[in-house]
Design a protein around this motif. Sequence first.
Motif, PDB file in Angstrom:
ATOM      1  N   LEU A  35      48.822  39.005  -7.443  1.00 41.43           N
ATOM      2  CA  LEU A  35      47.418  39.206  -7.818  1.00 41.43           C
ATOM      3  C   LEU A  35      46.506  38.697  -6.706  1.00 41.43           C
ATOM      4  O   LEU A  35      45.574  39.390  -6.290  1.00 41.43           O
ATOM      5  N   LEU A  36      46.767  37.500  -6.217  1.00 45.07           N
ATOM      6  CA  LEU A  36      45.911  36.903  -5.197  1.00 45.07           C
ATOM      7  C   LEU A  36      45.992  37.661  -3.874  1.00 45.07           C
ATOM      8  O   LEU A  36      44.991  37.766  -3.161  1.00 45.07           O
ATOM      9  N   GLU A  37      47.152  38.216  -3.561  1.00 46.58           N
ATOM     10  CA  GLU A  37      47.266  39.065  -2.363  1.00 46.58           C
ATOM     11  C   GLU A  37      46.392  40.310  -2.511  1.00 46.58           C
ATOM     12  O   GLU A  37      45.713  40.719  -1.564  1.00 46.58           O
ATOM     13  N   LYS A  38      46.413  40.896  -3.690  1.00 46.60           N
ATOM     14  CA  LYS A  38      45.577  42.076  -3.937  1.00 46.60           C
ATOM     15  C   LYS A  38      44.099  41.713  -3.849  1.00 46.60           C
ATOM     16  O   LYS A  38      43.298  42.442  -3.263  1.00 46.60           O
ATOM     17  N   ILE A  39      43.738  40.569  -4.408  1.00 46.90           N
ATOM     18  CA  ILE A  39      42.344  40.112  -4.349  1.00 46.90           C
ATOM     19  C   ILE A  39      41.926  39.853  -2.906  1.00 46.90           C
ATOM     20  O   ILE A  39      40.823  40.204  -2.498  1.00 46.90           O
ATOM     21  N   LYS A  87      33.479  44.680  -6.759  1.00 41.62           N
ATOM     22  CA  LYS A  87      33.624  45.181  -8.133  1.00 41.62           C
ATOM     23  C   LYS A  87      35.109  45.324  -8.470  1.00 41.62           C
ATOM     24  O   LYS A  87      35.545  44.955  -9.553  1.00 41.62           O
ATOM     25  N   ALA A  88      35.887  45.822  -7.519  1.00 43.96           N
ATOM     26  CA  ALA A  88      37.331  45.962  -7.739  1.00 43.96           C
ATOM     27  C   ALA A  88      38.018  44.608  -7.872  1.00 43.96           C
ATOM     28  O   ALA A  88      39.004  44.479  -8.603  1.00 43.96           O
ATOM     29  N   VAL A  89      37.498  43.589  -7.190  1.00 44.63           N
ATOM     30  CA  VAL A  89      38.036  42.233  -7.355  1.00 44.63           C
ATOM     31  C   VAL A  89      37.919  41.833  -8.824  1.00 44.63           C
ATOM     32  O   VAL A  89      38.888  41.379  -9.439  1.00 44.63           O
ATOM     33  N   ALA A  90      36.736  41.994  -9.376  1.00 46.42           N
ATOM     34  CA  ALA A  90      36.506  41.614 -10.775  1.00 46.42           C
ATOM     35  C   ALA A  90      37.297  42.492 -11.736  1.00 46.42           C
ATOM     36  O   ALA A  90      37.823  41.997 -12.740  1.00 46.42           O
ATOM     37  N   GLU A  91      37.387  43.766 -11.438  1.00 46.99           N
ATOM     38  CA  GLU A  91      38.159  44.666 -12.307  1.00 46.99           C
ATOM     39  C   GLU A  91      39.638  44.276 -12.293  1.00 46.99           C
ATOM     40  O   GLU A  91      40.296  44.277 -13.340  1.00 46.99           O
ATOM     41  N   PHE A 112      44.120  41.783 -15.149  1.00 46.14           N
ATOM     42  CA  PHE A 112      45.219  40.827 -15.101  1.00 46.14           C
ATOM     43  C   PHE A 112      45.122  39.823 -16.242  1.00 46.14           C
ATOM     44  O   PHE A 112      46.102  39.556 -16.944  1.00 46.14           O
ATOM     45  N   VAL A 113      43.931  39.278 -16.458  1.00 50.09           N
ATOM     46  CA  VAL A 113      43.740  38.269 -17.507  1.00 50.09           C
ATOM     47  C   VAL A 113      43.890  38.892 -18.894  1.00 50.09           C
ATOM     48  O   VAL A 113      44.383  38.239 -19.819  1.00 50.09           O
ATOM     49  N   LYS A 114      43.509  40.148 -19.026  1.00 46.05           N
ATOM     50  CA  LYS A 114      43.690  40.825 -20.317  1.00 46.05           C
ATOM     51  C   LYS A 114      45.183  40.920 -20.647  1.00 46.05           C
ATOM     52  O   LYS A 114      45.592  40.719 -21.781  1.00 46.05           O
ATOM     53  N   GLU A 115      45.982  41.192 -19.624  1.00 40.62           N
ATOM     54  CA  GLU A 115      47.425  41.307 -19.805  1.00 40.62           C
ATOM     55  C   GLU A 115      48.096  39.927 -19.892  1.00 40.62           C
ATOM     56  O   GLU A 115      49.123  39.770 -20.555  1.00 40.62           O
ATOM     57  N   HIS A 116      47.516  38.932 -19.223  1.00 39.00           N
ATOM     58  CA  HIS A 116      48.082  37.577 -19.169  1.00 39.00           C
ATOM     59  C   HIS A 116      46.978  36.556 -19.478  1.00 39.00           C
ATOM     60  O   HIS A 116      46.495  35.869 -18.573  1.00 39.00           O
ATOM     61  N   SER A 158      31.332  40.253 -16.193  1.00 38.30           N
ATOM     62  CA  SER A 158      31.592  41.686 -16.007  1.00 38.30           C
ATOM     63  C   SER A 158      31.777  41.988 -14.526  1.00 38.30           C
ATOM     64  O   SER A 158      31.218  41.293 -13.671  1.00 38.30           O
ATOM     65  N   PRO A 159      32.518  43.046 -14.222  1.00 33.02           N
ATOM     66  CA  PRO A 159      32.683  43.436 -12.821  1.00 33.02           C
ATOM     67  C   PRO A 159      31.353  43.733 -12.130  1.00 33.02           C
ATOM     68  O   PRO A 159      31.154  43.351 -10.973  1.00 33.02           O
ATOM     69  N   ALA A 160      30.434  44.381 -12.835  1.00 35.84           N
ATOM     70  CA  ALA A 160      29.140  44.718 -12.229  1.00 35.84           C
ATOM     71  C   ALA A 160      28.344  43.453 -11.911  1.00 35.84           C
ATOM     72  O   ALA A 160      27.733  43.342 -10.839  1.00 35.84           O
ATOM     73  N   GLU A 161      28.360  42.488 -12.841  1.00 37.99           N
ATOM     74  CA  GLU A 161      27.633  41.238 -12.617  1.00 37.99           C
ATOM     75  C   GLU A 161      28.239  40.456 -11.439  1.00 37.99           C
ATOM     76  O   GLU A 161      27.518  39.909 -10.607  1.00 37.99           O
TER      77      GLU A 161
END
Length: 113
Positions: free
Chosen positions: A11-15, A25-29, A34-38, A87-90
């Motif tokens: 996850l952190l590599e992707k971030i 925005k993609a960072v937040a998404e 990830f957090v929704k799943e874990h 939110s991702p937008a915020e």
Amino acid sequence: MPAPHSLLPPLLEKIDALIAAEDYKAVAETYTAFVKEHPTTSYLASEPIPFKLSVAFSKKFGSSATTTFTLRNTTWSSDTKGALRASPAEFAALVAKYEAEVAEIAKSVKKVA
């Protein structure tokens, strides 16, 4: 039985890659998905993100400008994590605002040799 592997390093590599691409925005998404799943990883997943942004800003604008920004905005790290959870937008809007502020500071900061 092999020890379970942490899901955080990928996850952190992707971030890292998304921050390097300035796709906030993609960072937040990515974080939100990830957090929704874990759900139990919320803290560990969010904690390094402000540091990673700081490193990216330092590379782009210099450490003096980034340090000056941090001294002027002492709550920016926790504000960033709050926006990440909101939110991702915020999150994207706040990071873009902070990036613009660091860029503005960089114009007036003397470069360290």
